[in-house]
Design an enzyme around this catalytic site. Structure first.
Site, PDB file in Angstrom:
ATOM      1  N   ASP A   1     -12.745  -4.362  -6.870  1.00  0.00           N
ATOM      2  CA  ASP A   1     -13.118  -5.111  -8.165  1.00  0.00           C
ATOM      3  C   ASP A   1     -12.784  -6.620  -7.495  1.00  0.00           C
ATOM      4  OD1 ASP A   1     -10.311  -5.032  -7.620  1.00  0.00           O
ATOM      5  OD2 ASP A   1      -9.787  -4.211  -9.489  1.00  0.00           O
TER       6      ASP A   1
ATOM      7  N   LYS B   1       3.532  -5.612  -8.059  1.00  0.00           N
ATOM      8  CA  LYS B   1       3.974  -5.693  -9.334  1.00  0.00           C
ATOM      9  C   LYS B   1       5.484  -6.283  -9.361  1.00  0.00           C
ATOM     10  CE  LYS B   1      -0.198  -4.694 -10.312  1.00  0.00           C
ATOM     11  NZ  LYS B   1      -0.939  -3.232 -10.178  1.00  0.00           N
TER      12      LYS B   1
ATOM     13  N   ASP C   1      -9.722 -11.274  -8.720  1.00  0.00           N
ATOM     14  CA  ASP C   1      -9.692  -9.705  -8.944  1.00  0.00           C
ATOM     15  C   ASP C   1     -10.277  -9.556 -10.566  1.00  0.00           C
ATOM     16  OD1 ASP C   1      -9.151  -7.141 -10.248  1.00  0.00           O
ATOM     17  OD2 ASP C   1      -7.255  -6.929  -9.061  1.00  0.00           O
TER      18      ASP C   1
HETATM   19  N1  GDD Z   1     -10.502   6.809  -5.030  1.00  0.00           N
HETATM   20  C1  GDD Z   1      -9.538   6.046  -5.861  1.00  0.00           C
HETATM   21  N2  GDD Z   1      -8.677   7.028  -6.487  1.00  0.00           N
HETATM   22  N3  GDD Z   1      -9.489   4.701  -6.047  1.00  0.00           N
HETATM   23  C2  GDD Z   1      -8.524   4.493  -7.077  1.00  0.00           C
HETATM   24  C3  GDD Z   1      -7.310   5.129  -7.223  1.00  0.00           C
HETATM   25  C4  GDD Z   1      -7.520   6.483  -7.090  1.00  0.00           C
HETATM   26  O1  GDD Z   1      -6.535   7.386  -7.546  1.00  0.00           O
HETATM   27  N4  GDD Z   1      -6.553   4.230  -8.063  1.00  0.00           N
HETATM   28  C5  GDD Z   1      -6.927   3.114  -7.953  1.00  0.00           C
HETATM   29  N5  GDD Z   1      -8.337   3.175  -7.304  1.00  0.00           N
HETATM   30  C6  GDD Z   1      -9.167   2.011  -6.903  1.00  0.00           C
HETATM   31  C7  GDD Z   1      -9.563   1.047  -8.054  1.00  0.00           C
HETATM   32  O2  GDD Z   1     -10.846   1.443  -8.479  1.00  0.00           O
HETATM   33  C8  GDD Z   1      -9.449  -0.292  -7.338  1.00  0.00           C
HETATM   34  O3  GDD Z   1     -10.737  -0.595  -6.702  1.00  0.00           O
HETATM   35  C9  GDD Z   1      -8.234  -0.213  -6.476  1.00  0.00           C
HETATM   36  O4  GDD Z   1      -8.064   1.173  -6.091  1.00  0.00           O
HETATM   37  C10 GDD Z   1      -7.168  -1.083  -6.819  1.00  0.00           C
HETATM   38  O5  GDD Z   1      -6.742  -0.613  -7.836  1.00  0.00           O
HETATM   39  P1  GDD Z   1      -6.595  -1.664  -9.394  1.00  0.00           P
HETATM   40  O6  GDD Z   1      -6.167  -0.896 -10.591  1.00  0.00           O
HETATM   41  O7  GDD Z   1      -7.521  -2.569  -9.427  1.00  0.00           O
HETATM   42  O8  GDD Z   1      -5.146  -2.303  -8.845  1.00  0.00           O
HETATM   43  P2  GDD Z   1      -4.640  -3.486  -9.354  1.00  0.00           P
HETATM   44  O9  GDD Z   1      -5.533  -4.716  -9.266  1.00  0.00           O
HETATM   45  O10 GDD Z   1      -3.713  -3.459 -10.283  1.00  0.00           O
HETATM   46  O11 GDD Z   1      -3.607  -4.112  -7.901  1.00  0.00           O
HETATM   47  C11 GDD Z   1      -4.263  -3.926  -6.767  1.00  0.00           C
HETATM   48  O12 GDD Z   1      -5.039  -5.035  -6.374  1.00  0.00           O
HETATM   49  C12 GDD Z   1      -4.551  -6.159  -6.048  1.00  0.00           C
HETATM   50  C13 GDD Z   1      -5.450  -7.423  -5.664  1.00  0.00           C
HETATM   51  O13 GDD Z   1      -6.602  -7.223  -6.319  1.00  0.00           O
HETATM   52  C14 GDD Z   1      -3.222  -3.667  -5.466  1.00  0.00           C
HETATM   53  O14 GDD Z   1      -3.693  -3.435  -4.367  1.00  0.00           O
HETATM   54  C15 GDD Z   1      -2.285  -5.053  -5.510  1.00  0.00           C
HETATM   55  O15 GDD Z   1      -1.370  -5.007  -4.685  1.00  0.00           O
HETATM   56  C16 GDD Z   1      -3.442  -6.170  -5.304  1.00  0.00           C
HETATM   57  O16 GDD Z   1      -2.688  -7.619  -5.453  1.00  0.00           O
HETATM   58 MG    MG Z   2      -7.710  -4.825  -9.525  1.00  0.00          MG
END
Ligand code: GDD
Ligand code: MG
Length: 334
Positions: free
Chosen positions: A111, A162, A221
């Site tokens: 994303d 977080k 993001d």
């Molecule tokens: N295959 C798979 N299985 N993908 C997953 C799963 C899972 O169980 N859980 C999450 N994802 C994928 C989501 O589709 C997304 O592309 C990515 O992992 C990160 O998940 P998000 O839900 O978007 O996390 P976030 O935005 O809260 O936080 C993450 O991204 C931030 C930067 O954008 C973390 O990596 C943070 O540390 C980071 O700063």
């Molecule tokens: Mg994200």
């Protein structure tokens, strides 16, 4: 070079949009987010990517019937239950035989949109000899991200996912693009849920094997309602896309309607005297006469003279005539 792209999350924060379309397939200025991400990976030298899927794999298979996206060859690793980020990487990398290749590989959150020069990130990674390198980006409020503290050489001293207020003073956060040596896969067996942010990164930090590479490049993001809309609008500015070009062919827009800093998908209808401001109308959205839509994303139907501000309207969303809505999700999908 091979990449694992994480696209298996539920996209909860973007419901109800993601009830119809998985987050990475939502359009950013009329092109799926994943296609834009894949194009930037391709520029960095990625030739093959495994999509790490769980929730709703079918739309991905349909979206890329020839298994090519932005010139990158695609394979798919479908989890039978969510394995969380490190579980997903371990599983997908093995499905794609990345563990056998003994090569450096890339991981990307599905994303993120960024102008990061991936080749430069790889060069930095190789220069340190570390097992893993994270792209870092500065943000004002790190509470929604993984916050990273490094020494002056970039070695990560601490990774806090977080953080609560006051837990860290760093403003550099995990930008969601990683470079790994294949040896790092020993830390990610891929057979049970495991979090890269809460388990694998802290483990790598303990062993001094994690580096961070901060860049001032554009980064967003697109996974939250405000950032999803903003990613669309900013893309128009970044690529100097003229207002008229942000309107898909086949959209019907009344002459008296005013559009500013907005994107209109295929087959949308916008009635007389509507005002569409900093908003995304996804394919098929219908906005009736006199409605005002501001800072919102719409898949469904906004009735005449309604006023909608900072809302997500899903495919089944119906805003009645004259309604006034702010910060709402319709249908309510929280
Ligand atoms: N295959 C798979 N299985 N993908 C997953 C799963 C899972 O169980 N859980 C999450 N994802 C994928 C989501 O589709 C997304 O592309 C990515 O992992 C990160 O998940 P998000 O839900 O978007 O996390 P976030 O935005 O809260 O936080 C993450 O991204 C931030 C930067 O954008 C973390 O990596 C943070 O540390 C980071 O700063
Ligand atoms: Mg994200």
């Amino acid at each position: 070079m091979h990449a694992v792209v994480l696209v298996g999350g539920f996209g909860t924060r973007l419901r109800p949009l993601t009830l119809a379309t998985p987050k990475p397939l939502l359009p950013i200025a009329n092109l799926p987010l994943l296609e834009r991400l894949m194009a930037s990976l391709a520029r960095g030298g990625v030739t093959d990517a495994v999509l790490s899927l769980g929730f709703k794999p079918e739309p991905f298979l349909l979206a890329f019937p020839s298994n090519v996206c932005a010139g990158v060859r695609l394979t798919y690793a479908v989890e039978d239950r969510p394995l969380d980020t490190a579980g997903a990487i371990g599983f997908a990398a093995r499905q794609a035989d990345i563990h056998k290749r003994g090569e450096t590989f890339i991981v990307a959150n599905g994303d993120v949109l960024t102008d990061l020069d991936i080749a430069a990130l790889i060069k930095f990674h190789k220069s340190t000899g570390a097992q893993a390198t994270i792209h870092l980006t500065p943000v004002e409020d790190p509470s929604q991200y993984g916050v990273v503290e490094t020494d002056p050489q970039g070695r990560v001293l601490r990774f806090v996912e977080k953080p609560s207020p006051g837990e860290t003073t760093s403003r550099n956060v995990n930008g969601g693009t990683y470079i790994f040596e294949s040896s790092a896969l020993e830390r990610m067996p891929g057979v049970a849920p495991m979090s890269i942010e809460r388990e694998t990164f802290p483990d790598l930090v303990k062993d001094g094997q994690l580096f961070g590479y901060a860049t001032p490049d554009y980064w967003i993001d697109a996974g939250r309602p405000d950032t999803y809309v903003r990613a669309n609008i900013e893309l128009l500015q970044r690529e100097s896309i003229h207002e008229v070009e942000a309107i898909s062919k086949g959209a019907q827009i009344a002459k008296s309607a005013t559009m500013s800093h907005s994107v209109v998908g295929q087959n949308c209808k916008v009635g007389e005297n509507c005002q569409i401001v900093r908003s995304v109308l996804l394919a098929g959205a219908i906005i009736d006469e006199g409605a005002v839509v501001v800072d919102s994303a719409v898949m469904g139907h906004v009735g005449s003279f309604a006023r909608v501000n900072s809302c997500l309207i899903g495919i089944d969303g119906e805003i009645r005539s004259g309604a006034v809505l702010r910060d709402a999700k319709v249908p309510d999908a929280s």
